[in-house]
Write a protein that holds these residues in place. Structure first.
Motif, mmCIF file in Angstrom:
data_model
loop_
_atom_site.group_PDB
_atom_site.id
_atom_site.type_symbol
_atom_site.label_atom_id
_atom_site.label_comp_id
_atom_site.label_asym_id
_atom_site.label_seq_id
_atom_site.Cartn_x
_atom_site.Cartn_y
_atom_site.Cartn_z
ATOM 1 N N TYR A 41 12.110 12.035 2.720
ATOM 2 C CA TYR A 41 10.946 12.082 3.605
ATOM 3 C C TYR A 41 11.373 11.574 4.981
ATOM 4 C CZ TYR A 41 6.030 11.236 4.988
ATOM 5 O OH TYR A 41 4.815 11.237 5.616
ATOM 6 N N VAL A 42 11.401 12.469 5.961
ATOM 7 C CA VAL A 42 11.745 12.089 7.332
ATOM 8 C C VAL A 42 10.444 11.783 8.082
ATOM 9 C CG1 VAL A 42 12.840 12.827 9.479
ATOM 10 C CG2 VAL A 42 13.793 13.560 7.283
ATOM 11 N N ALA A 43 10.374 10.629 8.703
ATOM 12 C CA ALA A 43 9.153 10.247 9.428
ATOM 13 C C ALA A 43 9.038 11.008 10.741
ATOM 14 C CB ALA A 43 9.158 8.749 9.693
ATOM 15 N N GLY A 44 7.809 11.314 11.121
ATOM 16 C CA GLY A 44 7.532 11.976 12.394
ATOM 17 C C GLY A 44 6.606 11.120 13.235
ATOM 18 N N ASN A 45 6.075 11.677 14.308
ATOM 19 C CA ASN A 45 5.202 10.896 15.175
ATOM 20 C C ASN A 45 3.808 10.695 14.579
ATOM 21 O OD1 ASN A 45 5.357 13.813 15.874
ATOM 22 N ND2 ASN A 45 3.625 13.352 17.209
ATOM 23 N N HIS A 46 3.386 11.572 13.677
ATOM 24 C CA HIS A 46 2.071 11.406 13.054
ATOM 25 C C HIS A 46 2.097 10.408 11.902
ATOM 26 C CE1 HIS A 46 -0.470 14.727 14.867
ATOM 27 N NE2 HIS A 46 0.721 14.907 15.414
ATOM 28 N N ASP A 47 3.283 10.111 11.370
ATOM 29 C CA ASP A 47 3.416 9.083 10.340
ATOM 30 C C ASP A 47 4.431 8.026 10.794
ATOM 31 O OD1 ASP A 47 5.617 10.766 10.102
ATOM 32 O OD2 ASP A 47 4.966 11.593 8.177
ATOM 33 N N GLU A 48 4.346 7.694 12.078
ATOM 34 C CA GLU A 48 5.293 6.774 12.704
ATOM 35 C C GLU A 48 5.166 5.346 12.178
ATOM 36 O OE1 GLU A 48 7.099 6.418 17.206
ATOM 37 O OE2 GLU A 48 4.936 6.591 16.963
ATOM 38 N N PHE A 49 4.055 5.031 11.506
ATOM 39 C CA PHE A 49 3.855 3.685 10.982
ATOM 40 C C PHE A 49 4.938 3.297 9.981
ATOM 41 C CE2 PHE A 49 2.138 6.275 7.663
ATOM 42 C CZ PHE A 49 2.247 5.532 6.491
ATOM 43 N N LEU A 50 5.645 4.291 9.428
ATOM 44 C CA LEU A 50 6.699 4.024 8.452
ATOM 45 C C LEU A 50 7.987 3.514 9.105
ATOM 46 C CD1 LEU A 50 6.281 7.238 6.262
ATOM 47 C CD2 LEU A 50 5.696 4.905 5.573
ATOM 48 N N ARG A 51 8.174 3.813 10.378
ATOM 49 C CA ARG A 51 9.457 3.527 11.025
ATOM 50 C C ARG A 51 9.812 2.039 11.095
ATOM 51 N NH1 ARG A 51 8.962 8.471 15.373
ATOM 52 N NH2 ARG A 51 10.161 9.959 14.138
ATOM 53 N N PRO A 52 8.882 1.139 11.406
ATOM 54 C CA PRO A 52 9.266 -0.280 11.430
ATOM 55 C C PRO A 52 9.744 -0.805 10.076
ATOM 56 C CG PRO A 52 7.197 0.056 12.602
ATOM 57 C CD PRO A 52 7.503 1.341 11.875
ATOM 58 N N LEU A 53 9.370 -0.121 8.983
ATOM 59 C CA LEU A 53 9.750 -0.571 7.646
ATOM 60 C C LEU A 53 11.130 -0.073 7.228
ATOM 61 C CD1 LEU A 53 6.357 0.168 5.840
ATOM 62 C CD2 LEU A 53 7.090 -1.993 6.831
ATOM 63 N N MET A 54 11.671 0.900 7.947
ATOM 64 C CA MET A 54 12.908 1.548 7.521
ATOM 65 C C MET A 54 14.124 0.630 7.458
ATOM 66 S SD MET A 54 12.559 5.323 9.172
ATOM 67 C CE MET A 54 11.166 6.342 8.705
ATOM 68 N N PRO A 55 14.266 -0.330 8.401
ATOM 69 C CA PRO A 55 15.432 -1.221 8.291
ATOM 70 C C PRO A 55 15.485 -1.991 6.977
ATOM 71 C CG PRO A 55 14.449 -1.390 10.472
ATOM 72 C CD PRO A 55 13.501 -0.568 9.629
#
Length: 231
Positions: A41-55
């Motif tokens: 699952y690659v995050a996009g701008n509409h589900d950007e809330f996932l990005r801070p959790l990726m690290p």
């Protein structure tokens, strides 16, 4: 899945309403993962809330959630897979402009249904007003911010043979400056996806209601074969 699978912008507009159809999609994806399919699952701008959790590393039922990743094709070529919004000047420099654009697109979608009802009454076929208008706008955005060229330049710098992306809702396969550029379009209106064949060919496929029964039958048969193989 190349980003924007969860449209948090739209869910927020609907007072965080989560429909049963959303749950059905999530269950279908998790079902494939449970049966052994690797789901990324690659995050996009509409589900950007996932990005801070990726690290910290996030996975949902064997579904890997990433910002971008490398796909090695059957032909041995290396492809960067990213949603693409990180290379979009509009989204990066002025997110509020992108938000307004999304609201406007929703309005055009509703207008489009009324427009085509009138066309049907007059004996004309379906014509996508929203897709036409968005295509015109996106061409201007691409010209100003050189979305495709930015992606291709980045891939060349990183040594990738090609890129697989989405974001601008325009499905296309072409070569730019020696780099294969592939955009899977969207699953909102054009309903397109990218498929890699066993001989290494890439193809854009379009889902239509007419062939839904065929796709369902093939998917069902595949599951039966998988179960027999497991036994």
């Amino acid at each position: 899945m190349v980003g924007d699978i969860l449209d948090i912008w739209r869910i927020q507009q609907n007072n965080w309403r989560w429909k049963q159809s959303h749950t059905n999609v999530v269950r279908r994806i998790l079902g494939h993962a449970k049966r052994g399919t690797r789901v990324i699952y690659v995050a996009g701008n509409h589900d950007e809330f996932l990005r801070p959790l990726m690290p910290y590393g996030i996975n949902f039922g064997n579904v890997e959630v990433v910002n971008q990743f490398e796909h090695i094709g059957i032909d041995g070529k290396h492809y960067l897979v990213t949603h693409g919004d990180l290379f979009d000047g509009i989204t990066r420099l002025a997110p509020w402009i992108a938000f307004l654009g999304d609201r406007a697109y929703d309005f055009i979608l509703s207008l489009n249904s009324k427009f085509n009802w009138l066309r049907h009454r007059m004996g004309f076929g379906y014509w996508s007003l929203s897709q036409f208008l968005k295509g015109k706008v996106k061409k201007a955005v691409d010209f100003i911010f050189q979305f495709e060229k930015n992606l291709v330049a980045y891939c060349k710098k990183r040594g990738f043979d090609g890129v697989i992306c989405g974001h601008i809702h325009h499905a296309e396969i072409k070569e730019l400056d020696g780099v294969m550029y592939m955009n899977d379009g969207d699953w909102v209106e054009s309903c397109t996806a990218l498929v890699e064949h066993h001989d290494g060919r890439w193809e854009i496929i379009t889902w239509t209601k007419e062939n839904d029964d065929v796709v369902t039958h093939v998917d069902s048969s595949s599951r039966k074969r998988s179960k027999r193989h497991t036994r």
